[in-house]
Design an enzyme around this catalytic site. Structure first.
Site, PDB file in Angstrom:
ATOM      1  N   MET A 102       0.849  -1.195   0.000  1.00  0.00           N
ATOM      2  CA  MET A 102       0.000   0.000   0.000  1.00  0.00           C
ATOM      3  C   MET A 102       0.888   1.250   0.000  1.00  0.00           C
ATOM      4  O   MET A 102       0.433   2.340   0.353  1.00  0.00           O
ATOM      5  CB  MET A 102      -0.929  -0.020   1.219  1.00  0.00           C
ATOM      6  CG  MET A 102      -1.868  -1.223   1.190  1.00  0.00           C
ATOM      7  SD  MET A 102      -3.413  -0.991   2.084  1.00  0.00           S
ATOM      8  CE  MET A 102      -2.819  -0.728   3.733  1.00  0.00           C
ATOM      9  N   GLY A 103       2.148   1.082  -0.401  1.00  0.00           N
ATOM     10  CA  GLY A 103       3.049   2.229  -0.503  1.00  0.00           C
ATOM     11  C   GLY A 103       3.592   2.667   0.844  1.00  0.00           C
ATOM     12  O   GLY A 103       3.563   1.918   1.810  1.00  0.00           O
ATOM     13  N   HIS A 163       9.377  -3.406   3.350  1.00  0.00           N
ATOM     14  CA  HIS A 163       8.922  -3.628   1.966  1.00  0.00           C
ATOM     15  C   HIS A 163      10.106  -3.955   1.054  1.00  0.00           C
ATOM     16  O   HIS A 163      10.002  -4.786   0.156  1.00  0.00           O
ATOM     17  CB  HIS A 163       8.235  -2.369   1.421  1.00  0.00           C
ATOM     18  CG  HIS A 163       6.984  -1.984   2.137  1.00  0.00           C
ATOM     19  ND1 HIS A 163       6.903  -0.902   2.973  1.00  0.00           N
ATOM     20  CD2 HIS A 163       5.746  -2.548   2.137  1.00  0.00           C
ATOM     21  CE1 HIS A 163       5.679  -0.798   3.450  1.00  0.00           C
ATOM     22  NE2 HIS A 163       4.952  -1.777   2.963  1.00  0.00           N
ATOM     23  N   ASP A 187       2.500  -9.196   9.009  1.00  0.00           N
ATOM     24  CA  ASP A 187       1.051  -9.419   8.988  1.00  0.00           C
ATOM     25  C   ASP A 187       0.833 -10.927   8.862  1.00  0.00           C
ATOM     26  O   ASP A 187       0.454 -11.432   7.798  1.00  0.00           O
ATOM     27  CB  ASP A 187       0.420  -8.666   7.804  1.00  0.00           C
ATOM     28  CG  ASP A 187       0.592  -7.163   7.953  1.00  0.00           C
ATOM     29  OD1 ASP A 187       0.049  -6.600   8.902  1.00  0.00           O
ATOM     30  OD2 ASP A 187       1.310  -6.568   7.116  1.00  0.00           O
ATOM     31  N   ARG A 239       2.522   2.599   9.838  1.00  0.00           N
ATOM     32  CA  ARG A 239       1.789   3.299  10.905  1.00  0.00           C
ATOM     33  C   ARG A 239       2.715   3.783  12.022  1.00  0.00           C
ATOM     34  O   ARG A 239       2.304   4.578  12.862  1.00  0.00           O
ATOM     35  CB  ARG A 239       0.690   2.407  11.476  1.00  0.00           C
ATOM     36  CG  ARG A 239      -0.432   2.171  10.466  1.00  0.00           C
ATOM     37  CD  ARG A 239      -1.646   1.486  11.066  1.00  0.00           C
ATOM     38  NE  ARG A 239      -2.770   1.501  10.153  1.00  0.00           N
ATOM     39  CZ  ARG A 239      -3.146   0.482   9.372  1.00  0.00           C
ATOM     40  NH1 ARG A 239      -2.469  -0.648   9.383  1.00  0.00           N
ATOM     41  NH2 ARG A 239      -4.191   0.594   8.573  1.00  0.00           N
TER      42      ARG A 239
HETATM   43  O1  PAF Z   1      -0.123  -5.791   3.519  1.00  0.00           O
HETATM   44  C1  PAF Z   1      -0.555  -4.852   2.809  1.00  0.00           C
HETATM   45  O2  PAF Z   1       0.101  -3.864   2.572  1.00  0.00           O
HETATM   46  C2  PAF Z   1      -1.958  -4.970   2.220  1.00  0.00           C
HETATM   47  O3  PAF Z   1      -2.833  -5.596   3.109  1.00  0.00           O
HETATM   48  C3  PAF Z   1      -1.978  -5.667   0.851  1.00  0.00           C
HETATM   49  C4  PAF Z   1      -1.540  -7.110   0.937  1.00  0.00           C
HETATM   50  C5  PAF Z   1      -1.091  -4.900  -0.123  1.00  0.00           C
HETATM   51  C6  PAF Z   1      -3.401  -5.650   0.289  1.00  0.00           C
HETATM   52  O4  PAF Z   1      -3.897  -4.350   0.154  1.00  0.00           O
END
Ligand code: PAF
Length: 284
Positions: free
Chosen positions: A30-31, A37, A153, A190
């Site tokens: 989600m950037g 990431h 997550d 966050r």
């Molecule tokens: O983990 C995330 O950033 C989001 O839940 C995902 C997997 C990109 C789906 O919107």
């Protein structure tokens, strides 16, 4: 690095890779990218010839009153980071590209109830349905060989594995361990909501979970007692606890005494910021 905003631009780029016989790894995000990431992008490079990262803040996974509107959006910085990480293509769709008929009359996917109604799902009803809805769309649009997700997550990872298995996506799901900052706080977009004092408090989360995981690994302590003690420690540290639970690592069900592959998971509030973390725990 190619940039695709529409389905046609995406498919043009993918067609060229496919006709050259190249495999593709997808990193959905989600950037507001951070080192967590970028670890996913690095892992993606190990599993496929070409890496495509998607950036889309998905409205259907945010509940009423959650932070969809204020979720940090930093596209220019993200593109710079991805270019430096050797990402080959970035898919940055707008809402009409992801949900061409809008949100109210769109086809949705429902996540497996046993995995999605507990823990995060109990606190955020409908969240995982929104996640699998957008991830299924990304899987269909991109058709990758591999998709990479973070263990940060952890419940989401299991929900997506089930999505791929149940709907028969020929996509290998690769998991990347949690990346932590200096104080042990799991990296998350966050975290930027925390001020310096709150950050210090939030850093207790990792230590409490690590202690609980050690206790489970080194003794035959009852998982319920370990979780209860961890909750007390987090509350004493000044965190408002949503849940702390020790679960089977493979399906998040309550563990039996003979289960050895466990996961401790927690969600807390630090001020108004909700944080989640988890840790593996192997008992003998
Ligand atoms: O983990 C995330 O950033 C989001 O839940 C995902 C997997 C990109 C789906 O919107």
């Amino acid at each position: 690095m190619q940039l695709a905003a529409t389905r046609e631009q995406l498919w043009d780029g993918l067609r060229a890779w496919r006709s050259a016989g190249l495999t593709t790894a997808l990193v959905p995000t989600m950037g507001n990218l951070h080192a967590g990431h970028l670890a996913l992008v690095a892992a993606a490079h190990e599993h496929a010839d070409r890496v495509i990262t998607s950036i889309y803040v998905n409205p259907t996974q945010f509940g009423e009153g959650e932070d969809f509107e204020r979720y940090p959006r930093t596209p220019d910085e993200d593109l710079g980071e991805l270019e430096a990480a050797g990402c080959n293509m970035v898919f940055m769709p707008d809402g009409d590209t992801m949900y061409p008929r809008g949100l109210t009359d769109s086809t949705r996917v429902t996540a497996a109830p046993s995995l999605s109604n507990i823990l995060e799902g109990a606190s955020r009803p409908g969240h995982f349905d929104g996640v699998v809805t957008v991830v299924a769309r990304l899987f269909n649009l991109v058709g990758p060989d591999v998709a990479v997700f973070g263990e940060k997550d952890y419940q989401q990872l299991l929900v997506i594995r089930r999505l791929a298995e149940d709907l028969g996506y020929p996509i290998r799901i690769v998991a990347v361990p949690v990346i932590r900052g200096d104080g042990g706080l799991a990296l998350s977009s966050r975290n930027r909501y925390l001020d310096a004092g709150q950050r210090q408090v939030a850093e207790q989360l990792n230590g409490v979970l690590a202690l609980a995981a050690d206790r489970l690994a080194l003794s035959s302590a009852d998982p319920c007692v370990v979780a209860r003690d961890a909750r007390r420690s987090l509350e004493q540290a000044g965190l408002a606890v949503d849940y702390v639970a020790v679960r089977r690592a493979d399906d998040l069900s309550e563990p039996d005494p003979c289960d050895t592959d466990l996961r401790i998971l927690a969600a807390v509030r630090c001020g108004s910021t909700r944080l989640i973390d988890n840790m593996p725990c192997r008992t003998t």
